[in-house]
Design an enzyme around this catalytic site. Structure first.
Site, PDB file in Angstrom:
ATOM      1  N   GLY A   1       0.783  -1.220   0.000  1.00  0.00           N
ATOM      2  CA  GLY A   1       0.000   0.000   0.000  1.00  0.00           C
ATOM      3  C   GLY A   1       0.817   1.274   0.000  1.00  0.00           C
TER       4      GLY A   1
ATOM      5  N   ARG B   1       4.747 -10.292  -8.193  1.00  0.00           N
ATOM      6  CA  ARG B   1       4.577  -9.237  -9.187  1.00  0.00           C
ATOM      7  C   ARG B   1       3.424  -8.344  -8.739  1.00  0.00           C
ATOM      8  NH1 ARG B   1       7.713 -10.334 -13.505  1.00  0.00           N
ATOM      9  NH2 ARG B   1       8.161 -12.518 -14.041  1.00  0.00           N
ATOM     10  N   ALA B   2       3.302  -7.197  -9.395  1.00  0.00           N
ATOM     11  CA  ALA B   2       2.228  -6.277  -9.053  1.00  0.00           C
ATOM     12  C   ALA B   2       0.873  -6.942  -9.248  1.00  0.00           C
ATOM     13  CB  ALA B   2       2.324  -5.022  -9.906  1.00  0.00           C
TER      14      ALA B   2
ATOM     15  N   SER C   1      -0.811  -2.744  -7.830  1.00  0.00           N
ATOM     16  CA  SER C   1       0.133  -1.637  -7.691  1.00  0.00           C
ATOM     17  C   SER C   1       0.895  -1.410  -8.995  1.00  0.00           C
ATOM     18  CB  SER C   1       1.128  -1.945  -6.568  1.00  0.00           C
ATOM     19  OG  SER C   1       1.976  -3.010  -6.949  1.00  0.00           O
TER      20      SER C   1
ATOM     21  N   THR D   1       7.910  -6.234  -6.098  1.00  0.00           N
ATOM     22  CA  THR D   1       9.351  -6.423  -5.950  1.00  0.00           C
ATOM     23  C   THR D   1       9.918  -7.242  -7.104  1.00  0.00           C
ATOM     24  OG1 THR D   1       9.257  -6.246  -3.549  1.00  0.00           O
ATOM     25  CG2 THR D   1      11.146  -7.392  -4.471  1.00  0.00           C
TER      26      THR D   1
ATOM     27  N   ASP E   1     -10.700  -6.968   0.830  1.00  0.00           N
ATOM     28  CA  ASP E   1      -9.645  -7.153   1.813  1.00  0.00           C
ATOM     29  C   ASP E   1     -10.101  -8.160   2.849  1.00  0.00           C
ATOM     30  OD1 ASP E   1      -7.750  -5.412   0.761  1.00  0.00           O
ATOM     31  OD2 ASP E   1      -8.678  -3.673   1.717  1.00  0.00           O
TER      32      ASP E   1
ATOM     33  N   SER F   1      -1.892 -16.013   3.171  1.00  0.00           N
ATOM     34  CA  SER F   1      -1.099 -15.822   1.966  1.00  0.00           C
ATOM     35  C   SER F   1       0.365 -15.585   2.309  1.00  0.00           C
ATOM     36  CB  SER F   1      -1.655 -14.638   1.167  1.00  0.00           C
ATOM     37  OG  SER F   1      -0.801 -14.303   0.087  1.00  0.00           O
TER      38      SER F   1
ATOM     39  N   LYS G   1      -2.386   0.456   2.939  1.00  0.00           N
ATOM     40  CA  LYS G   1      -3.269  -0.693   3.100  1.00  0.00           C
ATOM     41  C   LYS G   1      -3.798  -0.786   4.527  1.00  0.00           C
ATOM     42  CE  LYS G   1      -2.765  -4.326   0.650  1.00  0.00           C
ATOM     43  NZ  LYS G   1      -2.263  -5.549  -0.011  1.00  0.00           N
TER      44      LYS G   1
END
Length: 505
Positions: A181, A208-209, A212, A216, A269, A277, A301
């Site tokens: 976030g 991966r995104a 967003s 990373t 959410d 996860s 977030k």
């Protein structure tokens, strides 16, 4: 039963060439003999037996002549899972009901599920026995706080059980994770380099995104390959002590990847699913000590003290139940970190910090040092409170840079991140002092410019809360890989204003 058992005509297997994003889908003509005799309709769950492999998939019905009556076409996901031989034939029949259907129905009506029910449900997820509609029902039933601590632990345990699990032998295995976030908060490559340079193992799998402008793995990929398999990942860690690879390729918690695919368009959410996860992937990767970075702010977030306490308690409870040593590091989530937002732009920031460049973003450097220090202080045998000094020494001396480059070489070779060919400044429409920054709007602007699909796209800004700006001064610079993407982002920049300006005192 399968079509083979019923004695039905076999169908020729063809490739549809349609990307259904991990969901196995098959296509049959509505006048196909099997389709008519079985009473198949669109969205029917069917079972395919091809050679020695079996697959449960969702049927789409073709009504024109683009598909032959003796053919069954496979989506890319179905084709990959079945990997049929040339001229393969398929037996097709109704899929048997998922064994977890009762548990799923019970969860939808608010019941609490136990270990066995979650394991059955996750196994059905892995075997494609649940349609996306059923998975969406489960995601919805688990949204918000509808999973308690015991259920969160059960779901986490089940997700670990259906995937592979790495074992690195004796000794601590460190890791860190940010709940997200916060645009530009790309501390992971720096932390991994520092920790590995000090002799610790830190096998980092990253995502991966999802929603967003960069994950990373996206940022790392502009500097080195990240799509390593488990054997290659192990070789890198055994050689250099650490890695930064894409978790989707090593599939240590594959059921989570499927649930994320369904969660993404719903944008729901769930603390329970977030915890399952994160921790399932950390435990599957063989981690023993994990630090959670939890940025908190009105557009991050985690947006409140109460939300941070709730998520932190759930993380701690599940980690303790599964034997994982966990630390939580709360950080400022009110504004972005670094200057770049987008894969390549964030990579430039990371390299400046590692290279101790004079113009390196100080906030990214200090965050990375703080996280490295907290993680080092968690390691068994370390002297509490010495982590920051050790981390700073490794970074200042260039040892962290050397280790990062060595990890990149071990993963397939380092490359300098590129720059986008098209840029444009977004000027301030009035003078004032920045009182708030909307992280979500910054992220959206970077995505409108093309990130992360276009790796060099995104935006740069060095402004922070409290800074004074003059009318016409650039608030941010957009980067794009095509004139059209740049124009599209500029068109929305005026209305999608991420900076709130107040009067200059």
């Amino acid at each position: 039963m399968t079509g083979q058992a019923a004695g039905h005509t076999r169908l020729r297997v063809t490739r549809a060439g349609i990307d259904t994003y991990q969901q196995p889908v098959v296509y049959m003509h509505r006048d196909c003999e099997v389709c008519r005799s079985e009473g198949f309709a669109a969205m029917t769950r069917v079972r395919l037996d091809v050679d020695a492999r079996t697959l449960v998939a969702t049927l789409n019905v073709v009504v024109d002549d683009r598909l032959g009556l003796d053919e069954i076409a496979l989506s890319e996901a179905a084709w990959t899972l079945l990997d049929p031989m040339p001229d393969a034939l398929a037996w097709v029949g109704h899929a048997e009901p998922a064994s977890s259907a009762g548990a799923l129905r019970a969860k939808v009506f608010g019941a609490r599920l136990d270990d066995a029910q979650y394991l059955a449900l996750v196994q059905d997820v892995m075997e494609s026995r649940l349609s996306d509609l059923e998975l969406a029902a489960f995601v919805t039933a688990s949204a918000g706080d509808r999973l308690d601590n015991a259920e969160t632990t059960s779901l986490t345990r089940a997700m670990i059980a259906v995937g592979q699990r790495l074992d690195w032998g004796d000794g601590p295995v460190l890791d860190k994770h940010c709940v997200g976030g916060l645009p530009g908060n790309r501390t992971t490559p720096i932390v991994v380099a520092i920790v590995a340079a000090l002799g610790y193992r830190i096998p980092k799998t990253s995502s991966r995104a999802i929603t967003s402008p960069a994950g990373t793995a996206d940022t790392m990929e502009v500097m080195a390959p990240v799509a390593l398999d488990l054997a290659a990942m192990r070789r890198v860690v055994e050689r250099e002590g650490g890695c930064i690879v894409w978790g989707g390729n090593v599939r240590l918690s594959p059921a989570d990847d499927i649930l994320i695919r369904v969660q993404r368009p719903l944008d729901f959410d769930s603390d329970g699913q977030l915890v399952a996860s994160v921790l399932s992937k950390k435990i599957a990767a063989g981690s023993t000590h994990v630090l959670i970075d939890m940025p908190m702010g009105p557009t991050a977030k985690v947006r409140s003290e109460a939300a941070a306490h709730s998520l932190g308690s759930r993380l701690a409870h599940t980690a303790a139940a599964l034997g994982l040593q966990l630390g939580i590091h709360r950080s400022d989530g009110t504004q972005p970190v670094g200057r770049g937002i987008g894969p390549a732009l964030e990579a430039h920031d990371v390299l400046k910090v590692l290279r101790n460049a004079a113009d390196a973003p100080a906030d990214l450097r200090e965050r990375a040092l703080a996280l490295s220090a907290a993680l080092l202080d968690m390691a068994p045998g370390s002297n509490a409170g010495t982590g920051l000094e050790r981390a700073r020494s490794v970074l200042d001396s260039g040892r962290a840079l050397a280790k990062f480059l060595a990890i990149c070489e071990a993963q397939g070779g380092f490359r300098e991140p590129a720059r986008a060919p098209f840029t444009a400044d977004v000027p301030a429409s009035a003078s004032g002092r920045i009182t708030e920054i909307d992280n979500r709007r910054l992220a959206k602007l970077a995505k409108l410019a093309g990130a992360p699909t276009s790796p060099t796209a995104g935006l740069e800004t060095s402004l922070r809360v409290g800074d004074a700006v003059e009318r016409g001064q650039p608030l941010l610079t957009l980067h794009a890989e095509s004139p059209g993407e740049l124009a599209y982002a500029l068109e929305h920049a005026a209305t999608l204003q991420p900076f709130v300006l107040g009067e200059v005192p």
